[in-house]
Design a protein around this motif. Structure first.
Motif, PDB file in Angstrom:
ATOM      1  N   GLU A  21       0.829  -1.208   0.000  1.00 53.62           N
ATOM      2  CA  GLU A  21       0.000   0.000   0.000  1.00 53.62           C
ATOM      3  C   GLU A  21       0.864   1.260   0.000  1.00 53.62           C
ATOM      4  N   LYS A  22       1.991   1.245   0.710  1.00 49.62           N
ATOM      5  CA  LYS A  22       2.895   2.399   0.719  1.00 49.62           C
ATOM      6  C   LYS A  22       3.568   2.588  -0.643  1.00 49.62           C
ATOM      7  N   LEU A  23       3.636   1.518  -1.421  1.00 53.82           N
ATOM      8  CA  LEU A  23       4.277   1.580  -2.734  1.00 53.82           C
ATOM      9  C   LEU A  23       3.272   1.698  -3.877  1.00 53.82           C
ATOM     10  N   ALA A  24       1.991   1.778  -3.567  1.00 53.53           N
ATOM     11  CA  ALA A  24       0.935   1.704  -4.583  1.00 53.53           C
ATOM     12  C   ALA A  24       1.128   2.697  -5.730  1.00 53.53           C
ATOM     13  N   GLU A  25       1.533   3.919  -5.438  1.00 55.21           N
ATOM     14  CA  GLU A  25       1.688   4.902  -6.511  1.00 55.21           C
ATOM     15  C   GLU A  25       2.989   4.725  -7.300  1.00 55.21           C
ATOM     16  N   TYR A  26       3.869   3.863  -6.823  1.00 53.05           N
ATOM     17  CA  TYR A  26       5.151   3.641  -7.484  1.00 53.05           C
ATOM     18  C   TYR A  26       5.180   2.342  -8.295  1.00 53.05           C
ATOM     19  N   THR A  27       4.541   1.308  -7.820  1.00 52.97           N
ATOM     20  CA  THR A  27       4.680  -0.032  -8.402  1.00 52.97           C
ATOM     21  C   THR A  27       3.457  -0.412  -9.243  1.00 52.97           C
ATOM     22  N   LEU A  28       3.162   0.400 -10.221  1.00 56.24           N
ATOM     23  CA  LEU A  28       1.948   0.222 -11.029  1.00 56.24           C
ATOM     24  C   LEU A  28       1.961  -1.070 -11.838  1.00 56.24           C
ATOM     25  N   SER A  29       3.115  -1.477 -12.345  1.00 61.29           N
ATOM     26  CA  SER A  29       3.183  -2.721 -13.117  1.00 61.29           C
ATOM     27  C   SER A  29       2.830  -3.928 -12.250  1.00 61.29           C
ATOM     28  N   SER A  30       3.262  -3.909 -10.998  1.00 61.82           N
ATOM     29  CA  SER A  30       2.927  -5.001 -10.082  1.00 61.82           C
ATOM     30  C   SER A  30       1.436  -5.001  -9.770  1.00 61.82           C
ATOM     31  N   ALA A  31       0.871  -3.828  -9.557  1.00 64.93           N
ATOM     32  CA  ALA A  31      -0.572  -3.739  -9.288  1.00 64.93           C
ATOM     33  C   ALA A  31      -1.367  -4.303 -10.460  1.00 64.93           C
ATOM     34  N   ARG A  32      -0.959  -3.988 -11.678  1.00 64.67           N
ATOM     35  CA  ARG A  32      -1.646  -4.517 -12.858  1.00 64.67           C
ATOM     36  C   ARG A  32      -1.457  -6.026 -12.957  1.00 64.67           C
ATOM     37  N   PHE A  33      -0.232  -6.499 -12.749  1.00 64.17           N
ATOM     38  CA  PHE A  33       0.089  -7.914 -12.898  1.00 64.17           C
ATOM     39  C   PHE A  33      -0.662  -8.777 -11.876  1.00 64.17           C
ATOM     40  N   TYR A  34      -0.663  -8.362 -10.620  1.00 62.90           N
ATOM     41  CA  TYR A  34      -1.263  -9.172  -9.564  1.00 62.90           C
ATOM     42  C   TYR A  34      -2.765  -8.946  -9.392  1.00 62.90           C
TER      43      TYR A  34
END
Length: 150
Positions: free
Chosen positions: A100-113
């Motif tokens: 959650e702290k990385l949500a605005e940074y790790t967009l590719s991971s959010a899309r992938f998972y």
């Protein structure tokens, strides 16, 4: 970016994950520290994804590769312990950081998972004089996204 460029970018990430088990994304920013992160590591190797702030692109990719190679066959990752074997350039720490702290940074991971569970650690490294964050004299622009105590 156009819709086609975004689609191609996503395809490249997915292809890297199929070929190598993960993708590393480097993001250069004009208004803050650059950063790099992995996607696919948690699903394919059962270890947390990794986030690195403020290091050059090639070094960041090398550190991610070394992290994956070192821990992909292990059950646990040593957290908050100084390690000297991820790179021969300097020691590092790995700290827990919430996705959650990385949500605005790790967009590719959010899309992938999507809604799948996944975890992140952050690689913490010393400044040019060997000082870590929290050491007197530490001088570097590294975003610390989790709790770091050395």
């Amino acid at each position: 970016m156009t819709d086609e460029q975004i689609r191609q970018h996503h395809n490249n990430i997915d292809e890297n994950i199929r070929k190598f088990g993960y993708n590393s994304t480097f993001v250069f920013t004009d208004d803050g520290p650059s950063f790099c992160y992995s996607t696919g590591v948690y699903r394919n190797f059962a270890i947390p994804e990794i986030f690195i702030s403020s290091l050059p692109k090639n070094l960041s990719h090398e550190l991610i590769e070394n992290y994956v190679n070192k821990f992909k066959n292990r059950k646990c990752i040593p957290l908050n312990e100084k390690m000297h074997d991820i790179t021969d350039r300097f020691p590092i720490y790995l700290i827990e950081v919430s996705k959650e702290k990385l949500a605005e940074y790790t967009l590719s991971s959010a899309r992938f998972y999507g809604n799948e569970k996944f975890e992140y650690v952050q690689l913490i490294y010393p400044d040019a004089k060997g000082y870590f964050p929290n050491d007197i004299g530490y001088d570097y622009d590294q975003m610390i996204m989790g709790e770091f105590e050395n």
